[in-house]
Scaffold this motif. Structure first.
Motif, mmCIF file in Angstrom:
data_model
loop_
_atom_site.group_PDB
_atom_site.id
_atom_site.type_symbol
_atom_site.label_atom_id
_atom_site.label_comp_id
_atom_site.label_asym_id
_atom_site.label_seq_id
_atom_site.Cartn_x
_atom_site.Cartn_y
_atom_site.Cartn_z
ATOM 1 N N THR A 16 -1.046 8.487 -1.082
ATOM 2 C CA THR A 16 -2.057 7.287 -0.062
ATOM 3 C C THR A 16 -2.866 7.588 0.531
ATOM 4 O O THR A 16 -3.608 6.810 1.076
ATOM 5 N N ASP A 64 6.616 2.050 -3.622
ATOM 6 C CA ASP A 64 5.368 1.906 -2.819
ATOM 7 C C ASP A 64 4.611 0.750 -3.214
ATOM 8 O O ASP A 64 3.581 -0.440 -2.111
ATOM 9 N N TYR A 65 4.614 0.547 -4.165
ATOM 10 C CA TYR A 65 3.573 -0.226 -4.826
ATOM 11 C C TYR A 65 3.748 -1.893 -4.336
ATOM 12 O O TYR A 65 2.780 -2.723 -4.060
ATOM 13 N N PRO A 80 1.130 -0.402 2.327
ATOM 14 C CA PRO A 80 1.556 1.518 1.614
ATOM 15 C C PRO A 80 1.472 2.128 2.572
ATOM 16 O O PRO A 80 0.404 2.439 4.144
ATOM 17 N N LEU A 87 -6.446 5.940 -0.084
ATOM 18 C CA LEU A 87 -6.999 5.268 0.168
ATOM 19 C C LEU A 87 -6.679 4.609 2.005
ATOM 20 O O LEU A 87 -7.850 3.701 2.214
#
Length: 136
Positions: free
Chosen positions: A109, A97-98, A103, A112
């Protein structure tokens, strides 16, 4: 002893210059596709993908050889008729996913995605209590 130290310093200084590969860049790394519609689709996808070497730049903006390889891959797959979503999924499967600036919501995540909402709520509560105290 002094010669060895100078040689070591020269080698250490030459390290970054030797870090890029001596091979030429991939064919489509720095060359646009002939079809402007395909190039626009490739460019739109490239700005949303993170360079895995530079980390702070998209593959569209990075000068790293890895970013050039990724640009060539995106362009060649777009030219072959593959959809941008399929290319993104393939890159996420390969690099994680980076590699994407967007994402997905998941176990790793969720902070985030929820942190901005929590910070806004805390800010609203602080502002509300400030205004109540200031009005009295």
């Amino acid at each position: 002893m002094r010669r060895a130290a100078i040689l070591l310093l020269a080698l250490a200084a030459a390290g970054p210059a030797l870090a890029d590969p001596a091979t030429p860049p991939a064919a489509l790394a720095n060359t646009q596709l002939r079809d402007p519609v395909q190039e626009a689709a490739a460019r739109e996808l490239m700005v949303t993908l993170r360079c895995v070497v530079c980390q702070g730049q998209s593959i569209a903006d990075s000068d790293a050889s890895m970013a050039g390889d990724m640009r060539a891959l995106v362009r060649s797959r777009i030219a072959a008729g593959e959809s941008p979503d399929a290319i993104r999924r393939w890159l996420v499967d390969r690099y994680g996913d980076y590699v994407t600036y967007d994402p997905p919501f998941g176990a790793a995540t969720w902070p985030l995605w929820l942190a901005p909402v929590v910070l806004l709520a805390v800010g609203a509560l602080i502002a509300r209590s400030s205004f109540r105290r200031g009005g009295r």
